[in-house]
Design a protein around this motif. Structure first.
Motif, PDB file in Angstrom:
ATOM      1  N   CYS A   1      27.062  41.901  51.632  1.00  0.00           N
ATOM      2  CA  CYS A   1      26.660  40.589  51.127  1.00  0.00           C
ATOM      3  C   CYS A   1      27.918  39.739  51.045  1.00  0.00           C
ATOM      4  O   CYS A   1      28.816  40.036  50.258  1.00  0.00           O
ATOM      5  CB  CYS A   1      26.009  40.712  49.754  1.00  0.00           C
ATOM      6  SG  CYS A   1      24.457  41.630  49.771  1.00  0.00           S
ATOM      7  N   GLY A   2      27.980  38.711  51.888  1.00  0.00           N
ATOM      8  CA  GLY A   2      29.149  37.849  51.933  1.00  0.00           C
ATOM      9  C   GLY A   2      29.920  38.011  53.234  1.00  0.00           C
ATOM     10  O   GLY A   2      30.873  38.770  53.307  1.00  0.00           O
ATOM     11  N   THR A   3      29.498  37.339  54.282  1.00  0.00           N
ATOM     12  CA  THR A   3      30.137  37.441  55.596  1.00  0.00           C
ATOM     13  C   THR A   3      31.409  36.612  55.678  1.00  0.00           C
ATOM     14  O   THR A   3      32.417  37.073  56.203  1.00  0.00           O
ATOM     15  CB  THR A   3      29.171  36.932  56.698  1.00  0.00           C
ATOM     16  OG1 THR A   3      27.951  37.648  56.617  1.00  0.00           O
ATOM     17  CG2 THR A   3      29.789  37.071  58.070  1.00  0.00           C
ATOM     18  N   ASN A   4      31.347  35.389  55.193  1.00  0.00           N
ATOM     19  CA  ASN A   4      32.400  34.406  55.332  1.00  0.00           C
ATOM     20  C   ASN A   4      32.817  34.300  56.795  1.00  0.00           C
ATOM     21  O   ASN A   4      32.008  33.942  57.635  1.00  0.00           O
ATOM     22  CB  ASN A   4      33.571  34.709  54.393  1.00  0.00           C
ATOM     23  CG  ASN A   4      34.463  33.507  54.198  1.00  0.00           C
ATOM     24  OD1 ASN A   4      35.216  33.148  55.097  1.00  0.00           O
ATOM     25  ND2 ASN A   4      34.374  32.860  53.049  1.00  0.00           N
TER      26      ASN A   4
ATOM     27  N   LEU B   1      28.121  46.719  50.171  1.00  0.00           N
ATOM     28  CA  LEU B   1      29.358  46.039  49.811  1.00  0.00           C
ATOM     29  C   LEU B   1      29.001  44.629  49.337  1.00  0.00           C
ATOM     30  O   LEU B   1      28.404  43.868  50.097  1.00  0.00           O
ATOM     31  CB  LEU B   1      30.275  45.989  51.034  1.00  0.00           C
ATOM     32  CG  LEU B   1      31.725  45.601  50.811  1.00  0.00           C
ATOM     33  CD1 LEU B   1      32.581  46.251  51.875  1.00  0.00           C
ATOM     34  CD2 LEU B   1      31.910  44.113  50.823  1.00  0.00           C
ATOM     35  N   LEU B   2      29.337  44.314  48.082  1.00  0.00           N
ATOM     36  CA  LEU B   2      28.988  43.016  47.500  1.00  0.00           C
ATOM     37  C   LEU B   2      30.230  42.146  47.387  1.00  0.00           C
ATOM     38  O   LEU B   2      31.148  42.442  46.620  1.00  0.00           O
ATOM     39  CB  LEU B   2      28.343  43.201  46.121  1.00  0.00           C
ATOM     40  CG  LEU B   2      27.088  44.075  46.088  1.00  0.00           C
ATOM     41  CD1 LEU B   2      26.541  44.174  44.668  1.00  0.00           C
ATOM     42  CD2 LEU B   2      26.028  43.568  47.055  1.00  0.00           C
TER      43      LEU B   2
ATOM     44  N   ASN C   1      30.025  49.099  46.650  1.00  0.00           N
ATOM     45  CA  ASN C   1      31.371  48.600  46.364  1.00  0.00           C
ATOM     46  C   ASN C   1      31.251  47.136  45.966  1.00  0.00           C
ATOM     47  O   ASN C   1      30.836  46.304  46.775  1.00  0.00           O
ATOM     48  CB  ASN C   1      32.284  48.763  47.584  1.00  0.00           C
ATOM     49  CG  ASN C   1      33.676  48.227  47.338  1.00  0.00           C
ATOM     50  OD1 ASN C   1      34.138  47.335  48.031  1.00  0.00           O
ATOM     51  ND2 ASN C   1      34.362  48.783  46.356  1.00  0.00           N
ATOM     52  N   VAL C   2      31.576  46.847  44.706  1.00  0.00           N
ATOM     53  CA  VAL C   2      31.520  45.483  44.189  1.00  0.00           C
ATOM     54  C   VAL C   2      32.942  44.934  44.183  1.00  0.00           C
ATOM     55  O   VAL C   2      33.814  45.469  43.508  1.00  0.00           O
ATOM     56  CB  VAL C   2      30.923  45.430  42.767  1.00  0.00           C
ATOM     57  CG1 VAL C   2      30.858  43.993  42.269  1.00  0.00           C
ATOM     58  CG2 VAL C   2      29.544  46.076  42.744  1.00  0.00           C
ATOM     59  N   GLN C   3      33.144  43.854  44.917  1.00  0.00           N
ATOM     60  CA  GLN C   3      34.488  43.336  45.104  1.00  0.00           C
ATOM     61  C   GLN C   3      34.832  42.212  44.127  1.00  0.00           C
ATOM     62  O   GLN C   3      33.961  41.525  43.610  1.00  0.00           O
ATOM     63  CB  GLN C   3      34.634  42.850  46.539  1.00  0.00           C
ATOM     64  CG  GLN C   3      34.333  43.978  47.504  1.00  0.00           C
ATOM     65  CD  GLN C   3      35.116  43.918  48.767  1.00  0.00           C
ATOM     66  OE1 GLN C   3      35.512  42.864  49.211  1.00  0.00           O
ATOM     67  NE2 GLN C   3      35.345  45.064  49.354  1.00  0.00           N
TER      68      GLN C   3
ATOM     69  N   PHE D   1      20.065  45.627  45.764  1.00  0.00           N
ATOM     70  CA  PHE D   1      20.646  46.408  46.851  1.00  0.00           C
ATOM     71  C   PHE D   1      21.093  47.819  46.472  1.00  0.00           C
ATOM     72  O   PHE D   1      21.099  48.708  47.320  1.00  0.00           O
ATOM     73  CB  PHE D   1      21.821  45.648  47.478  1.00  0.00           C
ATOM     74  CG  PHE D   1      21.392  44.443  48.250  1.00  0.00           C
ATOM     75  CD1 PHE D   1      20.984  44.555  49.572  1.00  0.00           C
ATOM     76  CD2 PHE D   1      21.367  43.193  47.661  1.00  0.00           C
ATOM     77  CE1 PHE D   1      20.565  43.443  50.287  1.00  0.00           C
ATOM     78  CE2 PHE D   1      20.947  42.067  48.365  1.00  0.00           C
ATOM     79  CZ  PHE D   1      20.548  42.193  49.683  1.00  0.00           C
ATOM     80  N   ALA D   2      21.465  48.056  45.225  1.00  0.00           N
ATOM     81  CA  ALA D   2      21.940  49.394  44.843  1.00  0.00           C
ATOM     82  C   ALA D   2      20.919  50.494  45.146  1.00  0.00           C
ATOM     83  O   ALA D   2      21.304  51.566  45.619  1.00  0.00           O
ATOM     84  CB  ALA D   2      22.356  49.413  43.376  1.00  0.00           C
ATOM     85  N   PRO D   3      19.620  50.274  44.924  1.00  0.00           N
ATOM     86  CA  PRO D   3      18.663  51.336  45.247  1.00  0.00           C
ATOM     87  C   PRO D   3      18.600  51.712  46.737  1.00  0.00           C
ATOM     88  O   PRO D   3      18.008  52.723  47.086  1.00  0.00           O
ATOM     89  CB  PRO D   3      17.329  50.749  44.774  1.00  0.00           C
ATOM     90  CG  PRO D   3      17.707  49.813  43.673  1.00  0.00           C
ATOM     91  CD  PRO D   3      18.985  49.191  44.152  1.00  0.00           C
TER      92      PRO D   3
END
Length: 188
Positions: free
Chosen positions: A33-36, A103-104, A131-133, A120-122
């Motif tokens: 989540c989060g391509t940028n 990956l968040l 992985n939460v950034q 998304f965790a499930p």
């Protein structure tokens, strides 16, 4: 920082930890989540090329990247929108991964990250990781205006969902991280 000429907004030590997770945990699908600009997705896809397995689903509210790679699918939409999440589920069904990692790294507002965790965790299997950034937002004085952020969301999530726990060993493996308590393991 760049990866193969593309901007990758990652602390190099955190990126190294992601590489280790993909390799050591047998990850064959990453939901990002989060391509940028797409550098992180390309980095993970490159590792998967070397392993001969895997795929990356990368989500963002707009397509800002010129990256094109056969192991990456870009999904345009909000990661907390149910329509976007349903599209992720359809793609997961298509790929039928054995080990999914999430990956968040999108909107770092605490409420947004908490909603991403709930959705998304499930998707990760028992023993798998989210992985939460950028939880450093909650710790750095000059980022006070951006609180609560990811670290707050992590603490809320694990306090309310007994299936998950913070993996302190993985989260503190390296001396420096942008993601304190960022590795969340599914234990049941």
């Amino acid at each position: 920082t760049t990866w193969l000429g593309h901007p990758i907004w990652q602390n190099p030590l955190d990126a190294w930890g992601i590489q280790e997770a993909i390799v050591n945990d047998g990850v064959d699908l990453v939901v990002e989540c989060g391509t940028n600009r797409g550098g992180s997705a390309l980095y993970m896809a490159s590792i998967m090329d070397l392993l001969g397995r895997g795929h990356v689903l990368s989500i963002d509210i707009e397509r800002m990247t010129q990256v094109d790679h056969p192991r990456i699918d870009f999904i345009v939409g909000s990661s907390t929108d149910l329509t976007t999440f349903e599209e992720v589920e359809r793609r997961i069904e298509k790929f039928r991964p054995e080990k999914t990692m999430v990956l968040l790294d999108s909107d770092h507002a605490g409420s947004h990250v908490l909603r991403e965790l709930e959705l998304f965790a499930p998707l990760v299997p028992v023993g798998g990781y989210v992985n939460v950034q950028d939880g450093c937002i909650d710790e750095l004085g000059f980022m006070r205006r951006d609180r609560p952020g990811p670290l707050w969301a992590i603490r809320q999530f694990v306090a309310n969902d007994a299936r998950f726990e913070i993996d302190d060993a993985r989260s503190t493996r390296y001396l420096y991280t942008h993601s304190p308590s960022g590795w969340i393991r599914r234990k049941s």
